[in-house]
Design a protein around this motif. Sequence first.
Motif, PDB file in Angstrom:
ATOM      1  N   GLY A 115      15.587  11.938   5.127  1.00 29.15           N
ATOM      2  CA  GLY A 115      15.929  13.342   5.318  1.00 29.15           C
ATOM      3  C   GLY A 115      15.260  14.257   4.326  1.00 29.15           C
ATOM      4  N   ASP A 116      14.827  13.732   3.188  1.00 28.78           N
ATOM      5  CA  ASP A 116      14.118  14.545   2.189  1.00 28.78           C
ATOM      6  C   ASP A 116      12.643  14.162   2.125  1.00 28.78           C
ATOM      7  OD1 ASP A 116      13.501  16.275   0.196  1.00 28.78           O
ATOM      8  OD2 ASP A 116      14.799  15.416  -1.318  1.00 28.78           O
ATOM      9  N   TRP A 117      12.382  12.877   1.905  1.00 27.50           N
ATOM     10  CA  TRP A 117      11.004  12.406   1.763  1.00 27.50           C
ATOM     11  C   TRP A 117      10.241  12.542   3.080  1.00 27.50           C
ATOM     12  CZ3 TRP A 117       9.656   6.831  -0.343  1.00 27.50           C
ATOM     13  CH2 TRP A 117       8.362   6.840  -0.854  1.00 27.50           C
ATOM     14  N   GLY A 118      10.891  12.252   4.190  1.00 28.79           N
ATOM     15  CA  GLY A 118      10.210  12.275   5.477  1.00 28.79           C
ATOM     16  C   GLY A 118       9.821  13.658   5.957  1.00 28.79           C
ATOM     17  N   THR A 119      10.462  14.696   5.422  1.00 26.20           N
ATOM     18  CA  THR A 119      10.124  16.051   5.861  1.00 26.20           C
ATOM     19  C   THR A 119       8.800  16.531   5.287  1.00 26.20           C
ATOM     20  OG1 THR A 119      11.364  16.993   4.003  1.00 26.20           O
ATOM     21  CG2 THR A 119      12.561  16.676   6.077  1.00 26.20           C
ATOM     22  N   SER A 120       8.244  15.820   4.321  1.00 26.10           N
ATOM     23  CA  SER A 120       7.038  16.308   3.648  1.00 26.10           C
ATOM     24  C   SER A 120       5.877  16.487   4.623  1.00 26.10           C
ATOM     25  CB  SER A 120       6.636  15.364   2.517  1.00 26.10           C
ATOM     26  OG  SER A 120       6.377  14.052   3.021  1.00 26.10           O
ATOM     27  N   LYS A 121       5.790  15.617   5.634  1.00 30.14           N
ATOM     28  CA  LYS A 121       4.668  15.718   6.573  1.00 30.14           C
ATOM     29  C   LYS A 121       4.728  17.002   7.388  1.00 30.14           C
ATOM     30  CE  LYS A 121       5.784  11.885   8.693  1.00 30.14           C
ATOM     31  NZ  LYS A 121       7.141  11.574   8.136  1.00 30.14           N
ATOM     32  N   ALA A 122       5.888  17.663   7.423  1.00 26.71           N
ATOM     33  CA  ALA A 122       6.021  18.896   8.194  1.00 26.71           C
ATOM     34  C   ALA A 122       5.193  20.021   7.600  1.00 26.71           C
ATOM     35  CB  ALA A 122       7.489  19.309   8.276  1.00 26.71           C
ATOM     36  N   MET A 324       8.855   4.573   2.852  1.00 30.16           N
ATOM     37  CA  MET A 324       7.508   4.729   2.315  1.00 30.16           C
ATOM     38  C   MET A 324       6.452   4.389   3.373  1.00 30.16           C
ATOM     39  SD  MET A 324       5.723   2.621  -0.801  1.00 30.16           S
ATOM     40  CE  MET A 324       5.564   1.156   0.230  1.00 30.16           C
ATOM     41  N   VAL A 325       6.666   3.307   4.118  1.00 28.53           N
ATOM     42  CA  VAL A 325       5.705   2.913   5.158  1.00 28.53           C
ATOM     43  C   VAL A 325       5.601   4.002   6.220  1.00 28.53           C
ATOM     44  CG1 VAL A 325       5.294   1.276   7.034  1.00 28.53           C
ATOM     45  CG2 VAL A 325       5.943   0.435   4.765  1.00 28.53           C
ATOM     46  N   GLU A 326       6.743   4.553   6.649  1.00 24.80           N
ATOM     47  CA  GLU A 326       6.702   5.601   7.680  1.00 24.80           C
ATOM     48  C   GLU A 326       6.010   6.854   7.151  1.00 24.80           C
ATOM     49  OE1 GLU A 326       7.641   8.877  10.238  1.00 24.80           O
ATOM     50  OE2 GLU A 326       8.106   8.703   8.091  1.00 24.80           O
ATOM     51  N   VAL A 327       6.337   7.250   5.927  1.00 24.60           N
ATOM     52  CA  VAL A 327       5.742   8.469   5.373  1.00 24.60           C
ATOM     53  C   VAL A 327       4.241   8.303   5.205  1.00 24.60           C
ATOM     54  CG1 VAL A 327       5.650   9.946   3.329  1.00 24.60           C
ATOM     55  CG2 VAL A 327       7.860   9.251   4.252  1.00 24.60           C
ATOM     56  N   VAL A 328       3.817   7.173   4.649  1.00 22.61           N
ATOM     57  CA  VAL A 328       2.392   6.970   4.384  1.00 22.61           C
ATOM     58  C   VAL A 328       1.604   6.837   5.690  1.00 22.61           C
ATOM     59  CG1 VAL A 328       0.717   5.368   3.386  1.00 22.61           C
ATOM     60  CG2 VAL A 328       2.769   5.977   2.104  1.00 22.61           C
ATOM     61  N   LEU A 329       2.046   5.933   6.565  1.00 16.77           N
ATOM     62  CA  LEU A 329       1.310   5.735   7.815  1.00 16.77           C
ATOM     63  C   LEU A 329       1.403   6.955   8.724  1.00 16.77           C
ATOM     64  CD1 LEU A 329       2.105   2.007   8.705  1.00 16.77           C
ATOM     65  CD2 LEU A 329       0.083   2.972   7.591  1.00 16.77           C
ATOM     66  N   GLY A 330       2.617   7.541   8.823  1.00 15.58           N
ATOM     67  CA  GLY A 330       2.767   8.713   9.670  1.00 15.58           C
ATOM     68  C   GLY A 330       1.907   9.871   9.208  1.00 15.58           C
TER      69      GLY A 330
END
Length: 678
Positions: A115-122, A324-330
Amino acid sequence: MLGHGLPVGDRQPSPKAGLALNWIGVCQPPARPGDRCQTDPPAKESPHARYLILGLPRHRQPAVAWSCPQALGGLMDCLVKAAAAPPRPTAAAEISTVGRPRNVGWVRAAALLYGDWGTSKAYVIGLGLFLMGYAALPHLLAVCAITALVGVNYIWVCRCFATGGGVYTAAGLHTRRLAVIGGLLLLADYIVTASLSCLDAFYYFGLEGAQAKKWAIAALFAIGAANYLGPKHTGSLAIWLAAPAVLVVLILIIGGLPHLGNFHPQPPPPNLLHNWIAFTGMILALSGVEAAASNTGVMRLDPDATPDRPSVRITSGRAVLSVMVEVVLGTALLSVLAMCLPVPAHEAQQHKEDLLRFMGQVYIAPQFGWVVAVVFGLLLLSAVNTAMCGMVSLLYVMARDQELPEQFTHLNRFGVPWAPLIAATVIPVIVLDLAESVENLASLYAIGVVGAIVLDVGSCAFAAQLPLSPRKRWVMKGTVALLGLIWITIALTKPYALLFVCVVLAAGLAVREYARRFQPAVPAPAVAAEPAQAQATEPEREHPPFLGEKLLVAARGWTPALQFALDQARARNSMLLVLFVREVAVSTPMQGDWQKDPDARRLFTRLQREAANLNVHKLYSISNAPAETITDLAATFGVDTVILGGSKRAKLVNLLKGNVVTQVASSLPDTIRLVVVG
């Protein structure tokens, strides 16, 4: 037959909680001295109702029914006779302090982290296009590599702090001043996270410029007002949106694959310094990783761990690795697909705030762009709430450690530290009003989060007492050196970011100095020791106990529920556990001191006087989840019955915070009865 024609043990469904009310009986005070208690249950609005025994969920059968003559009509008579019997003396009991239960598994921990780390790609990819156009791909891939490196470091950091970590804890291994500096850097990160995420959310919702800013400020005040009530489901929006957000990212990637033929990246300019500065401006993908170390104290222990030797190596490792895998690969794959957009660079740069929505419109369908907008807009708003709660927790913990004025530990009636909440609401509004745009807020963002990571990882790398191998320490030191160079670059090239973090540090250290120098510490009051009592052999019971041999009552004062529990313990020679739960609506695990809690001190002091001849054990807990704490302790101590007072909260508060009685009833083991008095 009792009451309204219901036989003993018959159950009647509750229209609210989906529970069954086991009408074992209701006692009313006698009309005149010497009269017997009346057995018929009064109407709900009757002010004379004293004891209502709440039964079991529908799938559970009542274990016992009252066996005295005339059912509960003889309850008061039995209590009077039992009270006249010789008391059972026991040894003085200690007052034990217990923490909140560890109930966060790795899936929930990963969802909260996402909810915090994953929003960075936005906003990271759009910001990269804004800074470098279609030449941004190498920079964005380098950001992904740094993110993976930091993620590995935090997997190791989380293993070292099974009882709760973060930069404030890690830096405290060296000096208290360094811990405060680390906490203030994290505070600066939280402030900009709340401002940036809130503003970007309304860009995703289709607003622009002044309109987006106006709605973002209103949303910050609304989220702060909602947190005044200490909502039970704080952070739940991030958990519910984690799976849809991952699904949206997968659909975007799959939908963009046919467009790889339009791949048209441009080579970066040959100026190395220019490229390095641009790279440091995109480092926002690191935001949110610090939350992983801060939440280890509430994660479930590993199978081979015990409360005395806690370990969350498996739980934290799975949570951090999966996110981490989702954030990096995504982020990497979406960065590649951003280079395939069939529009000129200047047009793509106009969507720096909502690039993912634009990609959904181009690669999938215009309607799918609104799906992306809703999912990531709400996820960004949940990140605002997470950052706000993080600020409240951080300020409260620092004040509890006497690094800030003790006014920051004062709670409202809902267990929320009100002074930190005001600060966590007003400061992001001020920053948003001054910065105005996403790019300006982004320039303030990185300096806080990078500084906090440098202090956290560096403190662990140089702490000899932590169980880290030499290889891990060298990797962590190399990470600190690289991130330290990034931090220096940001400080030199973005003067407003340096000014912002200096203002936060100066103000925080000045308040700390005031708290330590001019605000004397309040000494803990002396509590009279319990009188020593002679041991006596427990008399044989003439009949089985009504509610069991071991009772647990939760009370925050001398309530009817506590009085009923004492009467039962006295009448039945039962062991009684008296639990005082101080609700503090922050997620940080903590051990409290009951002597510093006036209400708990008053209750336990009175218990020492009035229950000195009973087998009473006193428990004190600080928790943001009272129902979970009660359930966990009931199962841990193997009690036969839990006794609670009836809830008198307003409907809105029950909606936001939940009803403790309902939550306990729905989660108690089948072998434990529940009694509600009130």
